[in-house]
Design an enzyme around this catalytic site. Sequence first.
Site, PDB file in Angstrom:
ATOM      1  CE1 TYR A  59      65.769 -23.774  98.378  1.00  0.00           C
ATOM      2  CE2 TYR A  59      65.958 -25.055  96.351  1.00  0.00           C
ATOM      3  CZ  TYR A  59      66.512 -24.558  97.521  1.00  0.00           C
ATOM      4  OH  TYR A  59      67.823 -24.833  97.811  1.00  0.00           O
ATOM      5  CG  LEU A 106      76.143 -48.821 119.485  1.00  0.00           C
ATOM      6  CD1 LEU A 106      74.774 -48.450 118.943  1.00  0.00           C
ATOM      7  CD2 LEU A 106      76.403 -48.059 120.784  1.00  0.00           C
ATOM      8  CD  GLU A 139      70.354 -41.103 120.350  1.00  0.00           C
ATOM      9  OE1 GLU A 139      70.059 -40.071 120.947  1.00  0.00           O
ATOM     10  OE2 GLU A 139      71.465 -41.292 119.851  1.00  0.00           O
ATOM     11  CE  LYS A 141      72.660 -50.722 116.341  1.00  0.00           C
ATOM     12  NZ  LYS A 141      72.944 -50.664 114.946  1.00  0.00           N
ATOM     13  CD  GLU A 200      73.681 -45.443 110.663  1.00  0.00           C
ATOM     14  OE1 GLU A 200      74.619 -45.004 111.380  1.00  0.00           O
ATOM     15  OE2 GLU A 200      73.559 -46.634 110.351  1.00  0.00           O
ATOM     16  CE  LYS A 348      70.915 -55.881 116.431  1.00  0.00           C
ATOM     17  NZ  LYS A 348      71.480 -55.210 115.245  1.00  0.00           N
ATOM     18  CB  CYS A 445      47.067 -63.292  75.238  1.00  0.00           C
ATOM     19  SG  CYS A 445      48.488 -62.202  75.041  1.00  0.00           S
TER      20      CYS A 445
HETATM   21  S1  IVH Z   1      75.929 -44.127 118.927  1.00  0.00           S
HETATM   22  C1  IVH Z   1      80.335 -44.192 120.046  1.00  0.00           C
HETATM   23  N1  IVH Z   1      73.470 -43.805 118.156  1.00  0.00           N
HETATM   24  O1  IVH Z   1      75.029 -48.127 114.918  1.00  0.00           O
HETATM   25  C2  IVH Z   1      79.000 -43.880 119.489  1.00  0.00           C
HETATM   26  N2  IVH Z   1      74.861 -45.221 116.857  1.00  0.00           N
HETATM   27  O2  IVH Z   1      76.372 -50.594 115.880  1.00  0.00           O
HETATM   28  C3  IVH Z   1      78.364 -45.069 118.952  1.00  0.00           C
HETATM   29  N3  IVH Z   1      73.772 -46.144 114.869  1.00  0.00           N
HETATM   30  O3  IVH Z   1      78.099 -47.512 113.531  1.00  0.00           O
HETATM   31  C4  IVH Z   1      77.254 -44.796 118.091  1.00  0.00           C
HETATM   32  N4  IVH Z   1      71.809 -45.199 115.175  1.00  0.00           N
HETATM   33  O4  IVH Z   1      76.338 -45.841 112.848  1.00  0.00           O
HETATM   34  C5  IVH Z   1      74.640 -44.405 117.897  1.00  0.00           C
HETATM   35  N5  IVH Z   1      71.258 -43.406 117.582  1.00  0.00           N
HETATM   36  C6  IVH Z   1      72.424 -43.988 117.325  1.00  0.00           C
HETATM   37  C7  IVH Z   1      72.610 -44.825 116.199  1.00  0.00           C
HETATM   38  C8  IVH Z   1      73.857 -45.432 116.005  1.00  0.00           C
HETATM   39  C9  IVH Z   1      72.538 -45.983 114.393  1.00  0.00           C
HETATM   40  C10 IVH Z   1      74.818 -46.958 114.209  1.00  0.00           C
HETATM   41  C11 IVH Z   1      76.135 -46.263 114.150  1.00  0.00           C
HETATM   42  C12 IVH Z   1      77.154 -47.312 114.522  1.00  0.00           C
HETATM   43  C13 IVH Z   1      76.341 -48.543 114.699  1.00  0.00           C
HETATM   44  C14 IVH Z   1      76.850 -49.303 115.891  1.00  0.00           C
END
Ligand code: IVH
Length: 713
Positions: A59, A106, A139, A141, A200, A348, A445
């Site tokens: 590469y 969220l 998915e 978080k 993210e 969570k 020591c």
């Molecule tokens: S959806 C309107 N999906 O969590 C869309 N957020 O607490 C809202 N985050 O600031 C976000 N993984 O940066 C979404 N699979 C995921 C996520 C995700 C991490 C973060 C995101 C947001 C925070 C909300």
Amino acid sequence: MYSKTQEQNFIKETGILVKETADSLETARALSKKLIPLLTYHEWRYYVKNDPVISDRQYDEVYKKLESLEQKYPELIVPESPTQRVSSDLTEELPSVPHLVPMLSLGNSYNAEDLDDFDTQIRKLGQLEEKDVVEYVVEPKFDGGSIALIYENDQLVRGATRGNGELGEEMTMNARAINSIPLKAAFSSLGIYKAELRGEVLIRKDNFEKVNKQRVKDGGSLFANPRNAATGGLRMKDPREVAKRSLEAFIFHIAYAIDKEGNDLIPKLETHYDSIEMLGKLGFKIPVREKKLCKKIAEAAKFCQYWEGKRDGYPYEIDGMVVKVNDLKLQDKVGATSHHPRWAVAYKFKARQETTRLLDVEFQVGKIGSITPVAKLEPVQLAGVTVSSVSLHNADFIKERDIRLGDMVLVERAGDVIPYIAKVVEAARTGEEQEIAFPTECPSCQTKLIREGTAAAWRCPNYKCEAQLIQRLTHHVSKDAMNIDGFGKSYVERFYGEGWVRSIADIYRLDYAAVAELEGFGEKSAANLKKAIDVAKQNPLKRLLYSLSVHHLGRKVSSLLAAEIKHVMDLEKWTAEDYTNIKDVGPVVAENAIAFYKDEENVALLRELEELGVNVRQTDEDRPKVIAENAPLLGKTILFTGKFVQMGRKEAQEKAAEAGARNISAVSSKLNILVVGEKAGSKLKKAQALGTVDILTEEEFVALLEGEGDFRC
Ligand code: IVH
């Protein structure tokens, strides 16, 4: 993203283009037009798929070719060229920029019942009946820093952090320095003129440990956790520093998409799942196996719980899962509050933070004499693991965080990252807390401690210090070094206590009859120990080099060195230049290795080891396997099934590996070639059912190795 033929062509071209030269602007232009997509493809294999098809060296060679063309003819430089990722421009302030769509938070849920409530709410707002199917996508978080990326006319034109949700901080230069973010993506092929994506930025847990280790070496302050390393990285003033932090970006949402006329294209995308898959095809890093389309909310809850169990083994830090309504029309219908979308909810995971009291600090001596303060804590349970001591790293760490004896501290355990003190609970202070006095003498020591250059750690300079010696012996026998089965720190301490081991060589001079007499040992364990030591004597040279505890000589550098020498003593004559001529070996390694070989005692030790029968010569395993660029199976995965006539299976596998293929053990969508011998069974059926696997007979395989055959993929 790429068809098999395209991939095949890129792989073939790699070897050809690297040899091409250009002596006019026109030929250079033609060549750079081929090199840019080629490098973009290899970046994608490496950073997005985590599955490179060429070596780093290959590469680099192609990259340098493009770089030198662009240096000679600067008019060839285009923004999407991989050489233009990292700019040397420094930013003063990160300017505020409005997001095209506000970046919301969220809502939270913690168990299956909460998710049931979420489902009930969706059905109510969507005016759906109980019998209607509502699909959900689950998915991870990701626990890093949020980003918003804008693409216009296929080019990445802006990157921004979340900021206050309405206004973000612009950091396009830093986004460009993150290799998994495409600089150019074919949105126009889908009719999309402008899009804003959400994702993210993360640092992989193992890279986080590496970044922190490097910061210790550079005398910098440590990051408390991977999230801080990622969010801090996004806001850096120098993109070259961002590039060094190995940040990655997962994309999980399209917030905005319009065509040239300004028409909203989001409804046309139909489902969340498909829109994310589409982003994957455009070259973005998306959750793949860790994402699931569920037909029922109970299935979504199950997947969340399953991932809570798998969280520790996942390479990135995640603090939960996100459950999203799949149908984009339904998403639109249920809408959002000013704080969070109603169509998504975070599930969570259990917190892994707890406050506890810092009772005492011990000072441990490492194998090269570094003194590490270790906090002794009142034991706490962090999601099933009892934590009673954590490293405080060095004197600066204690000072920066103003950690005192008797303090209440917040301890976090982030996945398989070692537990750490996130902060001191200052409000809980009574005034009784005491400053932590760092020793000036070695606790083992009593030699006066020193601090070299910019190093953060204080060191005991006495090479013969007992504590250091025990650590070095323990390192020598450890799994990553000589890997002497069953030999751990407790054996080292025991044998040291008996006065049997005072140097590494003594390990190979153990009197096994005496070992058998030790309490708790006996004939059998002594015999097992002898066997394990005899096996270790045959180790490749790279293990021996690593086992010597030469400062900065890690596993990777040890194997790079072992690949270059025939005998361990060859290094005695090496100059600093000999070391630094090897890619990835720097002057610090050179300095330490040279100092090691200058010391007569070390040289004598190596001679003794040789006499005692420890392998000191380069073995086959030390020699790097070079795979030619035109190897017929380069980048392919292969599997052999059934009985073979012309060669044994092992030989066939070795031949395939020499031809550039990777042997894998099962039929899956990852498999490219299945070679079938006589009496092939279920594997053949499975591969046929997949329809994507090339199925070869033994003769066809042999022909292919000889460069005569061809195959579909
Ligand atoms: S959806 C309107 N999906 O969590 C869309 N957020 O607490 C809202 N985050 O600031 C976000 N993984 O940066 C979404 N699979 C995921 C996520 C995700 C991490 C973060 C995101 C947001 C925070 C909300």
